[in-house]
Motif scaffolding. Structure first.
Motif, PDB file in Angstrom:
ATOM      1  N   MET A   1       0.836  -1.187   0.000  1.00 35.89           N
ATOM      2  CA  MET A   1       0.000   0.000   0.000  1.00 35.89           C
ATOM      3  C   MET A   1       0.877   1.245   0.000  1.00 35.89           C
ATOM      4  O   MET A   1       2.065   1.171   0.236  1.00 35.89           O
ATOM      5  CB  MET A   1      -0.907   0.007   1.228  1.00 35.89           C
ATOM      6  N   SER A   2       0.241   2.357  -0.233  1.00 39.84           N
ATOM      7  CA  SER A   2       0.952   3.631  -0.147  1.00 39.84           C
ATOM      8  C   SER A   2      -0.015   4.675   0.390  1.00 39.84           C
ATOM      9  O   SER A   2      -1.088   4.343   0.887  1.00 39.84           O
ATOM     10  CB  SER A   2       1.499   4.026  -1.517  1.00 39.84           C
ATOM     11  N   PHE A   3       0.348   5.919   0.298  1.00 42.25           N
ATOM     12  CA  PHE A   3      -0.512   6.981   0.789  1.00 42.25           C
ATOM     13  C   PHE A   3      -1.818   7.001   0.013  1.00 42.25           C
ATOM     14  O   PHE A   3      -1.829   6.807  -1.202  1.00 42.25           O
ATOM     15  CB  PHE A   3       0.181   8.337   0.640  1.00 42.25           C
ATOM     16  N   ASN A   4      -2.922   7.287   0.713  1.00 45.16           N
ATOM     17  CA  ASN A   4      -4.204   7.422   0.015  1.00 45.16           C
ATOM     18  C   ASN A   4      -4.346   8.857  -0.499  1.00 45.16           C
ATOM     19  O   ASN A   4      -3.484   9.716  -0.244  1.00 45.16           O
ATOM     20  CB  ASN A   4      -5.378   6.986   0.903  1.00 45.16           C
ATOM     21  N   ASP A   5      -5.413   9.125  -1.229  1.00 41.36           N
ATOM     22  CA  ASP A   5      -5.600  10.448  -1.842  1.00 41.36           C
ATOM     23  C   ASP A   5      -5.635  11.571  -0.803  1.00 41.36           C
ATOM     24  O   ASP A   5      -5.073  12.649  -1.035  1.00 41.36           O
ATOM     25  CB  ASP A   5      -6.880  10.474  -2.679  1.00 41.36           C
ATOM     26  N   GLU A   6      -6.278  11.325   0.332  1.00 45.93           N
ATOM     27  CA  GLU A   6      -6.363  12.344   1.381  1.00 45.93           C
ATOM     28  C   GLU A   6      -4.975  12.646   1.957  1.00 45.93           C
ATOM     29  O   GLU A   6      -4.620  13.812   2.191  1.00 45.93           O
ATOM     30  CB  GLU A   6      -7.307  11.852   2.475  1.00 45.93           C
ATOM     31  N   GLU A   7      -4.170  11.616   2.158  1.00 49.32           N
ATOM     32  CA  GLU A   7      -2.815  11.813   2.680  1.00 49.32           C
ATOM     33  C   GLU A   7      -1.934  12.536   1.663  1.00 49.32           C
ATOM     34  O   GLU A   7      -1.153  13.425   2.027  1.00 49.32           O
ATOM     35  CB  GLU A   7      -2.210  10.465   3.064  1.00 49.32           C
ATOM     36  N   ILE A   8      -2.074  12.187   0.401  1.00 56.34           N
ATOM     37  CA  ILE A   8      -1.299  12.868  -0.643  1.00 56.34           C
ATOM     38  C   ILE A   8      -1.669  14.343  -0.706  1.00 56.34           C
ATOM     39  O   ILE A   8      -0.796  15.216  -0.791  1.00 56.34           O
ATOM     40  CB  ILE A   8      -1.497  12.166  -2.002  1.00 56.34           C
ATOM     41  N   ALA A   9      -2.949  14.646  -0.655  1.00 49.64           N
ATOM     42  CA  ALA A   9      -3.387  16.047  -0.675  1.00 49.64           C
ATOM     43  C   ALA A   9      -2.823  16.795   0.532  1.00 49.64           C
ATOM     44  O   ALA A   9      -2.373  17.947   0.412  1.00 49.64           O
ATOM     45  CB  ALA A   9      -4.913  16.123  -0.702  1.00 49.64           C
ATOM     46  N   TYR A  10      -2.825  16.155   1.689  1.00 46.61           N
ATOM     47  CA  TYR A  10      -2.283  16.791   2.884  1.00 46.61           C
ATOM     48  C   TYR A  10      -0.781  17.041   2.730  1.00 46.61           C
ATOM     49  O   TYR A  10      -0.295  18.143   3.014  1.00 46.61           O
ATOM     50  CB  TYR A  10      -2.565  15.936   4.122  1.00 46.61           C
ATOM     51  N   LEU A  11      -0.044  16.033   2.272  1.00 50.01           N
ATOM     52  CA  LEU A  11       1.394  16.204   2.066  1.00 50.01           C
ATOM     53  C   LEU A  11       1.687  17.361   1.111  1.00 50.01           C
ATOM     54  O   LEU A  11       2.615  18.130   1.328  1.00 50.01           O
ATOM     55  CB  LEU A  11       2.008  14.914   1.499  1.00 50.01           C
ATOM     56  N   ARG A  12       0.887  17.496   0.082  1.00 46.91           N
ATOM     57  CA  ARG A  12       1.112  18.563  -0.909  1.00 46.91           C
ATOM     58  C   ARG A  12       0.675  19.933  -0.396  1.00 46.91           C
ATOM     59  O   ARG A  12       1.084  20.949  -0.956  1.00 46.91           O
ATOM     60  CB  ARG A  12       0.422  18.195  -2.208  1.00 46.91           C
ATOM     61  N   SER A  13      -0.135  19.955   0.659  1.00 48.07           N
ATOM     62  CA  SER A  13      -0.605  21.235   1.200  1.00 48.07           C
ATOM     63  C   SER A  13       0.329  21.796   2.277  1.00 48.07           C
ATOM     64  O   SER A  13       0.201  22.947   2.664  1.00 48.07           O
ATOM     65  CB  SER A  13      -2.011  21.084   1.792  1.00 48.07           C
ATOM     66  N   GLN A  14       1.245  20.999   2.760  1.00 49.93           N
ATOM     67  CA  GLN A  14       2.132  21.398   3.851  1.00 49.93           C
ATOM     68  C   GLN A  14       3.551  21.607   3.338  1.00 49.93           C
ATOM     69  O   GLN A  14       3.936  21.031   2.329  1.00 49.93           O
ATOM     70  CB  GLN A  14       2.133  20.330   4.952  1.00 49.93           C
ATOM     71  N   ARG A  15       4.323  22.414   4.051  1.00 47.52           N
ATOM     72  CA  ARG A  15       5.700  22.668   3.649  1.00 47.52           C
ATOM     73  C   ARG A  15       6.709  22.444   4.758  1.00 47.52           C
ATOM     74  O   ARG A  15       7.901  22.356   4.509  1.00 47.52           O
ATOM     75  CB  ARG A  15       5.851  24.095   3.119  1.00 47.52           C
ATOM     76  N   LEU A  16       6.246  22.374   6.013  1.00 49.36           N
ATOM     77  CA  LEU A  16       7.164  22.194   7.136  1.00 49.36           C
ATOM     78  C   LEU A  16       6.910  20.865   7.825  1.00 49.36           C
ATOM     79  O   LEU A  16       5.775  20.399   7.881  1.00 49.36           O
ATOM     80  CB  LEU A  16       7.008  23.322   8.154  1.00 49.36           C
ATOM     81  N   ALA A  17       7.990  20.303   8.353  1.00 44.81           N
ATOM     82  CA  ALA A  17       7.907  19.021   9.051  1.00 44.81           C
ATOM     83  C   ALA A  17       8.972  18.998  10.138  1.00 44.81           C
ATOM     84  O   ALA A  17       9.797  19.909  10.238  1.00 44.81           O
ATOM     85  CB  ALA A  17       8.120  17.868   8.070  1.00 44.81           C
ATOM     86  N   ARG A  18       8.963  17.921  10.909  1.00 45.65           N
ATOM     87  CA  ARG A  18      10.001  17.676  11.899  1.00 45.65           C
ATOM     88  C   ARG A  18      10.638  16.339  11.544  1.00 45.65           C
ATOM     89  O   ARG A  18       9.927  15.338  11.424  1.00 45.65           O
ATOM     90  CB  ARG A  18       9.401  17.618  13.304  1.00 45.65           C
ATOM     91  N   LEU A  19      11.946  16.352  11.348  1.00 46.63           N
ATOM     92  CA  LEU A  19      12.677  15.163  10.922  1.00 46.63           C
ATOM     93  C   LEU A  19      13.572  14.682  12.051  1.00 46.63           C
ATOM     94  O   LEU A  19      14.335  15.453  12.624  1.00 46.63           O
ATOM     95  CB  LEU A  19      13.532  15.484   9.694  1.00 46.63           C
ATOM     96  N   ALA A  20      13.489  13.384  12.338  1.00 47.95           N
ATOM     97  CA  ALA A  20      14.352  12.778  13.349  1.00 47.95           C
ATOM     98  C   ALA A  20      15.318  11.819  12.674  1.00 47.95           C
ATOM     99  O   ALA A  20      14.913  10.979  11.867  1.00 47.95           O
ATOM    100  CB  ALA A  20      13.520  12.039  14.386  1.00 47.95           C
ATOM    101  N   THR A  21      16.594  11.958  13.016  1.00 45.70           N
ATOM    102  CA  THR A  21      17.639  11.026  12.593  1.00 45.70           C
ATOM    103  C   THR A  21      18.333  10.552  13.867  1.00 45.70           C
ATOM    104  O   THR A  21      18.066  11.046  14.959  1.00 45.70           O
ATOM    105  CB  THR A  21      18.658  11.697  11.648  1.00 45.70           C
ATOM    106  N   VAL A  22      19.248   9.601  13.714  1.00 48.36           N
ATOM    107  CA  VAL A  22      19.970   9.065  14.870  1.00 48.36           C
ATOM    108  C   VAL A  22      21.468   9.169  14.608  1.00 48.36           C
ATOM    109  O   VAL A  22      21.947   8.760  13.548  1.00 48.36           O
ATOM    110  CB  VAL A  22      19.571   7.595  15.140  1.00 48.36           C
ATOM    111  N   GLY A  23      22.181   9.697  15.584  1.00 50.94           N
ATOM    112  CA  GLY A  23      23.626   9.844  15.468  1.00 50.94           C
ATOM    113  C   GLY A  23      24.365   8.548  15.737  1.00 50.94           C
ATOM    114  O   GLY A  23      23.788   7.553  16.194  1.00 50.94           O
ATOM    115  N   ALA A  24      25.660   8.550  15.469  1.00 52.62           N
ATOM    116  CA  ALA A  24      26.501   7.361  15.670  1.00 52.62           C
ATOM    117  C   ALA A  24      26.497   6.899  17.124  1.00 52.62           C
ATOM    118  O   ALA A  24      26.670   5.713  17.404  1.00 52.62           O
ATOM    119  CB  ALA A  24      27.933   7.666  15.219  1.00 52.62           C
ATOM    120  N   ASP A  25      26.265   7.821  18.055  1.00 50.14           N
ATOM    121  CA  ASP A  25      26.235   7.469  19.479  1.00 50.14           C
ATOM    122  C   ASP A  25      24.852   7.020  19.942  1.00 50.14           C
ATOM    123  O   ASP A  25      24.640   6.786  21.125  1.00 50.14           O
ATOM    124  CB  ASP A  25      26.716   8.648  20.324  1.00 50.14           C
TER     125      ASP A  25
END
Length: 140
Positions: A1-25
């Motif tokens: 599965m993938s994003f549905n139409d409502e999720e795609i529309a939401y993703l295209r309507s937004q421009r900011l997010a919060r991204l989490a990554t993990v460091g070597a430690d």
């Protein structure tokens, strides 16, 4: 599965997010970012992104990331909405909104969405979260 139409529309309507990554430690690091969505992948760039901790973390092999796109269209009534995505990141060169530059390409593996229709949130309403397991693209 993938994003549905409502999720795609939401993703295209937004421009900011919060991204989490993990460091070597093992230390998680979360940062606000701008993003782009091409219908399959999310892309995070920036000005001189290769000098950022998020890019260094992925370059070091810590490819698992989480990104949250959310907003609060109203506080009266209270209307929270979000799309949370777990994924695998890789560093790529691409033409994006900041020109040809390094970007982090995030391939979704699992996502959750909540209240994208924008209904007022009340405690007497059942909370429904849509969970999606994203299948890899054929040949990926």
């Amino acid at each position: 599965m993938s994003f549905n139409d409502e999720e795609i529309a939401y993703l295209r309507s937004q421009r900011l997010a919060r991204l989490a990554t993990v460091g070597a430690d093992g230390q998680p690091d979360v940062v606000p970012v701008g993003f782009e969505f091409d219908g399959t992948h999310l892309y995070v760039g920036g000005f001189n992104p290769t000098r950022t901790r998020k890019f260094r973390n992925v370059r070091a092999g810590n490819r698992k990331v989480a990104i949250v796109i959310d907003d609060l269209p109203s506080v009266d009534p209270w209307i929270p909405r979000y799309l949370r995505v777990y994924g695998e990141a890789e560093l790529v060169e691409r033409q994006g909104q900041l020109g040809t530059a390094p970007y982090m390409r995030i391939t979704p593996t699992l996502s959750w969405s909540f209240n994208l229709e924008g209904l007022p949130y009340t405690h007497d309403r059942e909370v429904k979260v849509r969970r999606t397991v994203h299948e890899p693209a054929p040949g990926a």
